[in-house]
Design a protein around this motif. Structure first.
Motif, mmCIF file in Angstrom:
data_model
loop_
_atom_site.group_PDB
_atom_site.id
_atom_site.type_symbol
_atom_site.label_atom_id
_atom_site.label_comp_id
_atom_site.label_asym_id
_atom_site.label_seq_id
_atom_site.Cartn_x
_atom_site.Cartn_y
_atom_site.Cartn_z
ATOM 1 N N ASP A 55 0.866 -1.124 0.024
ATOM 2 C CA ASP A 55 -0.070 -0.142 0.112
ATOM 3 C C ASP A 55 0.790 1.417 0.031
ATOM 4 O O ASP A 55 0.540 2.298 -0.666
ATOM 5 C CB ASP A 55 -1.118 0.014 1.142
ATOM 6 N N GLU A 58 2.171 2.539 -3.436
ATOM 7 C CA GLU A 58 1.414 3.199 -4.112
ATOM 8 C C GLU A 58 1.427 4.830 -3.862
ATOM 9 O O GLU A 58 1.757 5.543 -4.741
ATOM 10 C CB GLU A 58 -0.073 2.444 -3.933
ATOM 11 N N VAL A 59 1.500 4.906 -2.744
ATOM 12 C CA VAL A 59 1.708 6.334 -2.277
ATOM 13 C C VAL A 59 2.886 6.761 -2.437
ATOM 14 O O VAL A 59 3.100 8.004 -3.100
ATOM 15 C CB VAL A 59 1.568 6.305 -0.659
ATOM 16 N N ALA A 62 3.310 7.625 -6.362
ATOM 17 C CA ALA A 62 2.494 8.618 -6.645
ATOM 18 C C ALA A 62 3.148 9.921 -6.483
ATOM 19 O O ALA A 62 3.116 11.012 -7.222
ATOM 20 C CB ALA A 62 0.919 8.534 -6.036
ATOM 21 N N GLU A 63 3.879 10.130 -5.145
ATOM 22 C CA GLU A 63 4.517 11.181 -4.829
ATOM 23 C C GLU A 63 5.923 11.255 -5.542
ATOM 24 O O GLU A 63 6.131 12.360 -5.870
ATOM 25 C CB GLU A 63 4.795 11.001 -3.318
ATOM 26 N N ARG A 75 -1.380 11.154 -8.444
ATOM 27 C CA ARG A 75 -2.232 10.896 -7.501
ATOM 28 C C ARG A 75 -2.377 9.604 -6.831
ATOM 29 O O ARG A 75 -2.831 8.717 -7.767
ATOM 30 C CB ARG A 75 -3.523 11.671 -7.368
ATOM 31 N N HIS A 76 -2.487 9.331 -5.659
ATOM 32 C CA HIS A 76 -3.115 7.997 -5.185
ATOM 33 C C HIS A 76 -4.329 7.775 -5.294
ATOM 34 O O HIS A 76 -5.007 8.694 -4.874
ATOM 35 C CB HIS A 76 -2.337 7.565 -3.900
ATOM 36 N N ASP A 90 -4.486 1.997 -9.004
ATOM 37 C CA ASP A 90 -4.000 2.338 -7.575
ATOM 38 C C ASP A 90 -3.459 3.679 -7.623
ATOM 39 O O ASP A 90 -3.370 4.580 -6.745
ATOM 40 C CB ASP A 90 -2.901 1.548 -7.119
ATOM 41 N N ILE A 91 -2.837 4.171 -9.070
ATOM 42 C CA ILE A 91 -2.317 5.495 -9.241
ATOM 43 C C ILE A 91 -3.032 6.043 -10.416
ATOM 44 O O ILE A 91 -3.168 5.362 -11.394
ATOM 45 C CB ILE A 91 -0.957 5.237 -9.330
#
Length: 285
Positions: A55, A58-59, A62-63, A75-76, A90-91
């Motif tokens: 998880d 994914e964050v 995206a960042e 963005r997530h 997811d993204i």
């Protein structure tokens, strides 16, 4: 291992995603330090739990794209938006021309890799109406272009593969078009390797493994259904964006997560602003 970013099979992927993959690879080559530290931080999360890194990957990605990759924003999507998703994603990445790319990020160990979660089991159900062995080329094309396989054809998969024993990781792209074009047989496999459920295995003309459709009935885990491949056994279907890069466990990032979880919002915002400022400075180095 094929190279999806130049010549040959690049046209078998969705064009905007091909351009994104090419630009992402170019950035990784220009700044390997940034992706190495990001992946080290991601896989350090395995010290918290065996699934925590998935998880947070994914964050993190995206960042990473939002902060570093020129011309792109990301963005997530988040689990709270799951029911509203039109794709398995997811993204969400916005390209320089404004195209929105839904991307499914997979953080898996070097080995079995799920490409598509086919929760309705449409793939397996379709194949179960066919002979146990299919070798007719036209029939195979008919199956692979059928509505049952539509979900898979619409997915852009970005796999983050790790080898925990050797402390290394690799961002590898599965060229679905090339893989499916190479399939010359589909075989039902019901036994072996402690198998509880049958699978349909896809192979090329040389008998090389390409992918498989798993499970199907109510006794199977719905999240395990769908199309799978293997990063070792189907290596000919993958292209690496990073090559194998070494990573190390970063206990500081784990401490940072813990500190952030007990801090109040103003403290979190101050820390976030500082981290973003320092990351942008790194980009200019």
């Amino acid at each position: 291992m094929c190279d999806l970013t130049k010549g040959g099979y690049v046209t078998t992927l969705v064009n905007p995603y091909v351009k994104f993959v090419k630009d992402l690879k170019a950035f990784f080559e220009a700044r390997p330090d940034l992706i190495q530290r990001t992946l080290s931080n991601v896989f350090s999360m395995r010290m918290i739990g065996n699934k925590t890194h998935g998880d947070l990957a994914e964050v993190a990605m995206a960042e990473f794209i939002q902060l570093f990759v020129p011309g792109y924003s990301a963005r997530h999507v988040g689990k709270d938006m799951y029911r509203a998703k039109s794709h398995e994603e997811d993204i969400s990445v916005k390209t320089p021309d404004g195209t929105e790319l839904p991307i499914s990020l997979k953080a898996y160990g070097d080995g079995p890799l799920q490409l598509s979660t086919n929760k309705t089991s449409s793939m397996f159900k379709l194949l179960s109406t066919q002979p146990d062995r299919i070798s007719d080329t036209e029939k195979i094309r008919e199956i692979l272009t059928s509505p049952a396989f539509a979900d898979f054809r619409q997915i852009n998969v970005l796999p983050l593969i790790y080898d925990e024993k050797k402390m290394r990781c690799n961002i590898m792209i599965f060229d679905a078009g090339r893989a499916m074009d190479s399939v010359t047989s589909i075989n039902l496999v019901t036994a072996g390797s402690g198998r509880k459920h049958p699978v349909y295995r896809f192979a090329d003309a040389s008998g090389n493994y390409v992918c498989e459709v798993r499970y199907g009935d109510e006794a199977a885990n719905a999240l395990q259904r769908g199309l799978w491949t293997h990063t070792k056994n189907a290596l000919q279907c993958f292209s690496s964006l990073t090559g194998w890069i070494q990573y190390s466990t970063n206990t500081t990032v784990i401490d940072l997560v813990g500190a952030a979880l007990v801090a109040d919002k103003p403290e979190q915002k101050a820390a976030l602003q500082l981290l973003e400022k320092e990351s942008k400075k790194d980009l200019l180095e």
